[in-house]
Design a protein around this motif. Sequence first.
Motif, PDB file in Angstrom:
ATOM      1  N   GLN A 111       0.835  -1.206   0.000  1.00 33.85           N
ATOM      2  CA  GLN A 111       0.000   0.000   0.000  1.00 33.85           C
ATOM      3  C   GLN A 111       0.870   1.256   0.000  1.00 33.85           C
ATOM      4  OE1 GLN A 111      -3.326   0.229  -0.346  1.00 33.85           O
ATOM      5  NE2 GLN A 111      -3.237  -1.975  -0.657  1.00 33.85           N
ATOM      6  N   ILE A 112       1.968   1.202   0.730  1.00 35.62           N
ATOM      7  CA  ILE A 112       2.890   2.341   0.723  1.00 35.62           C
ATOM      8  C   ILE A 112       3.511   2.483  -0.660  1.00 35.62           C
ATOM      9  CG2 ILE A 112       5.056   3.224   1.672  1.00 35.62           C
ATOM     10  CD1 ILE A 112       4.278   1.831   4.318  1.00 35.62           C
ATOM     11  N   ALA A 113       3.888   1.362  -1.277  1.00 30.04           N
ATOM     12  CA  ALA A 113       4.522   1.403  -2.600  1.00 30.04           C
ATOM     13  C   ALA A 113       3.562   1.926  -3.664  1.00 30.04           C
ATOM     14  CB  ALA A 113       5.026   0.011  -2.979  1.00 30.04           C
ATOM     15  N   MET A 114       2.267   1.691  -3.501  1.00 31.38           N
ATOM     16  CA  MET A 114       1.293   2.179  -4.486  1.00 31.38           C
ATOM     17  C   MET A 114       1.153   3.693  -4.440  1.00 31.38           C
ATOM     18  SD  MET A 114      -1.666  -0.725  -4.934  1.00 31.38           S
ATOM     19  CE  MET A 114      -2.641  -0.130  -3.624  1.00 31.38           C
ATOM     20  N   LYS A 115       1.586   4.332  -3.372  1.00 31.54           N
ATOM     21  CA  LYS A 115       1.547   5.794  -3.303  1.00 31.54           C
ATOM     22  C   LYS A 115       2.664   6.427  -4.124  1.00 31.54           C
ATOM     23  CE  LYS A 115       1.559   6.460   1.173  1.00 31.54           C
ATOM     24  NZ  LYS A 115       1.392   7.066   2.510  1.00 31.54           N
ATOM     25  N   TYR A 116       3.607   5.611  -4.576  1.00 35.63           N
ATOM     26  CA  TYR A 116       4.757   6.104  -5.343  1.00 35.63           C
ATOM     27  C   TYR A 116       4.820   5.374  -6.695  1.00 35.63           C
ATOM     28  CZ  TYR A 116       6.090   7.871  -0.783  1.00 35.63           C
ATOM     29  OH  TYR A 116       6.106   8.515   0.415  1.00 35.63           O
ATOM     30  N   PRO A 117       3.890   5.648  -7.619  1.00 32.16           N
ATOM     31  CA  PRO A 117       3.875   4.920  -8.898  1.00 32.16           C
ATOM     32  C   PRO A 117       5.099   5.211  -9.764  1.00 32.16           C
ATOM     33  CG  PRO A 117       2.297   6.714  -8.947  1.00 32.16           C
ATOM     34  CD  PRO A 117       2.816   6.636  -7.546  1.00 32.16           C
ATOM     35  N   ALA A 118       5.767   6.326  -9.562  1.00 27.79           N
ATOM     36  CA  ALA A 118       6.952   6.643 -10.361  1.00 27.79           C
ATOM     37  C   ALA A 118       8.110   5.714 -10.039  1.00 27.79           C
ATOM     38  CB  ALA A 118       7.367   8.090 -10.137  1.00 27.79           C
ATOM     39  N   LEU A 119       8.085   5.106  -8.878  1.00 24.78           N
ATOM     40  CA  LEU A 119       9.184   4.218  -8.483  1.00 24.78           C
ATOM     41  C   LEU A 119       9.014   2.805  -9.032  1.00 24.78           C
ATOM     42  CD1 LEU A 119       9.611   5.236  -4.744  1.00 24.78           C
ATOM     43  CD2 LEU A 119      10.912   6.011  -6.723  1.00 24.78           C
ATOM     44  N   LYS A 120       7.838   2.510  -9.584  1.00 19.32           N
ATOM     45  CA  LYS A 120       7.563   1.155 -10.058  1.00 19.32           C
ATOM     46  C   LYS A 120       8.522   0.737 -11.170  1.00 19.32           C
ATOM     47  CE  LYS A 120       3.870  -1.724 -11.828  1.00 19.32           C
ATOM     48  NZ  LYS A 120       2.474  -1.785 -12.229  1.00 19.32           N
ATOM     49  N   ASP A 121       8.784   1.622 -12.114  1.00 25.02           N
ATOM     50  CA  ASP A 121       9.636   1.297 -13.253  1.00 25.02           C
ATOM     51  C   ASP A 121      11.013   1.949 -13.156  1.00 25.02           C
ATOM     52  OD1 ASP A 121       7.564  -0.158 -14.422  1.00 25.02           O
ATOM     53  OD2 ASP A 121       6.703   1.659 -15.283  1.00 25.02           O
ATOM     54  N   GLN A 145      11.135 -13.253   2.760  1.00 24.50           N
ATOM     55  CA  GLN A 145      12.259 -13.726   1.968  1.00 24.50           C
ATOM     56  C   GLN A 145      12.569 -12.677   0.886  1.00 24.50           C
ATOM     57  OE1 GLN A 145      13.824 -16.382   3.028  1.00 24.50           O
ATOM     58  NE2 GLN A 145      12.230 -16.618   4.587  1.00 24.50           N
ATOM     59  N   PRO A 146      13.756 -12.741   0.284  1.00 28.63           N
ATOM     60  CA  PRO A 146      14.101 -11.738  -0.737  1.00 28.63           C
ATOM     61  C   PRO A 146      13.127 -11.698  -1.910  1.00 28.63           C
ATOM     62  CG  PRO A 146      16.066 -12.926  -0.072  1.00 28.63           C
ATOM     63  CD  PRO A 146      14.908 -13.602   0.596  1.00 28.63           C
ATOM     64  N   HIS A 147      12.597 -12.854  -2.327  1.00 30.37           N
ATOM     65  CA  HIS A 147      11.679 -12.861  -3.475  1.00 30.37           C
ATOM     66  C   HIS A 147      10.323 -12.258  -3.113  1.00 30.37           C
ATOM     67  CE1 HIS A 147       9.319 -16.295  -1.988  1.00 30.37           C
ATOM     68  NE2 HIS A 147      10.489 -16.785  -1.570  1.00 30.37           N
ATOM     69  N   ASP A 148       9.956 -12.217  -1.817  1.00 34.26           N
ATOM     70  CA  ASP A 148       8.692 -11.597  -1.404  1.00 34.26           C
ATOM     71  C   ASP A 148       8.722 -10.087  -1.644  1.00 34.26           C
ATOM     72  OD1 ASP A 148       7.659 -14.024  -0.542  1.00 34.26           O
ATOM     73  OD2 ASP A 148       8.425 -13.753   1.501  1.00 34.26           O
ATOM     74  N   ALA A 149       9.850  -9.470  -1.391  1.00 30.78           N
ATOM     75  CA  ALA A 149       9.981  -8.036  -1.568  1.00 30.78           C
ATOM     76  C   ALA A 149       9.953  -7.634  -3.047  1.00 30.78           C
ATOM     77  CB  ALA A 149      11.254  -7.531  -0.920  1.00 30.78           C
ATOM     78  N   LEU A 150      10.342  -8.555  -3.930  1.00 28.26           N
ATOM     79  CA  LEU A 150      10.327  -8.240  -5.371  1.00 28.26           C
ATOM     80  C   LEU A 150       8.897  -8.126  -5.909  1.00 28.26           C
ATOM     81  CD1 LEU A 150      13.197 -10.523  -6.646  1.00 28.26           C
ATOM     82  CD2 LEU A 150      13.247  -8.043  -6.368  1.00 28.26           C
ATOM     83  N   HIS A 151       7.960  -8.813  -5.295  1.00 24.32           N
ATOM     84  CA  HIS A 151       6.574  -8.832  -5.798  1.00 24.32           C
ATOM     85  C   HIS A 151       5.772  -7.610  -5.336  1.00 24.32           C
ATOM     86  CE1 HIS A 151       7.073 -12.791  -7.441  1.00 24.32           C
ATOM     87  NE2 HIS A 151       7.489 -13.261  -6.264  1.00 24.32           N
ATOM     88  N   LEU A 152       6.364  -6.760  -4.544  1.00 20.89           N
ATOM     89  CA  LEU A 152       5.639  -5.576  -4.070  1.00 20.89           C
ATOM     90  C   LEU A 152       5.365  -4.564  -5.164  1.00 20.89           C
ATOM     91  CD1 LEU A 152       7.504  -4.940  -0.718  1.00 20.89           C
ATOM     92  CD2 LEU A 152       5.233  -5.878  -1.021  1.00 20.89           C
ATOM     93  N   TRP A 153       6.170  -4.532  -6.178  1.00 17.28           N
ATOM     94  CA  TRP A 153       6.048  -3.524  -7.226  1.00 17.28           C
ATOM     95  C   TRP A 153       5.126  -3.934  -8.348  1.00 17.28           C
ATOM     96  CZ3 TRP A 153       7.689   0.837  -5.514  1.00 17.28           C
ATOM     97  CH2 TRP A 153       8.689   0.864  -4.563  1.00 17.28           C
ATOM     98  N   GLN A 154       4.516  -5.078  -8.261  1.00 22.28           N
ATOM     99  CA  GLN A 154       3.644  -5.540  -9.351  1.00 22.28           C
ATOM    100  C   GLN A 154       2.210  -5.197  -9.107  1.00 22.28           C
ATOM    101  OE1 GLN A 154       4.539  -9.675  -9.637  1.00 22.28           O
ATOM    102  NE2 GLN A 154       6.576  -9.291 -10.403  1.00 22.28           N
TER     103      GLN A 154
END
Length: 154
Positions: A111-121, A145-154
């Motif tokens: 939810q925090i990451a969705m507030k920053y759409p410019a950081l997605k790409d 795990q490390p792979h869990d954090a990678l899925h936050l930007w999708q």
Amino acid sequence: MLSSITWGQYLSGIALLLLFYYGFVAFRYFKWEILGVIGIKKIDGSSVAIPTMAEFKSSMEGESHESYLPKPATDIDISPLVHSFTDEVQAYVQEAESGIDKNELLYSIKQIAMKYPALKDSDCNDEMSQFIYREANDKYPNIIQPHDALHLWQ
């Protein structure tokens, strides 16, 4: 002699004379203000320019096709966004309850990451994912795990 005109004729004559008088004064002294009210503007003699033939031809030519295409994105400094995002994630992880589970933590960070759409790409996705992994595991060991954090930007 005074009985040859009526009071109505006298008053209408005076009104007509006043109308002509005020019309003359208004036209004589306030001509451009009256014309400006109806949309006619005064043009100074020094500002009148006669267009040349070259200017006329250039105005008739079409523009290039590239001018209508979207412009490429310029390089924007996203470091304030990254700093704000990392501060917010860090504050959330530090203030989260001690019994928080993995799914709730990942959902909140997403939810925090969705507030920053410019950081997605952005180019620093991997570094931010590593930051999230380190922050979460510093406070709650082995929660993600490390792979869990990678899925936050999708």
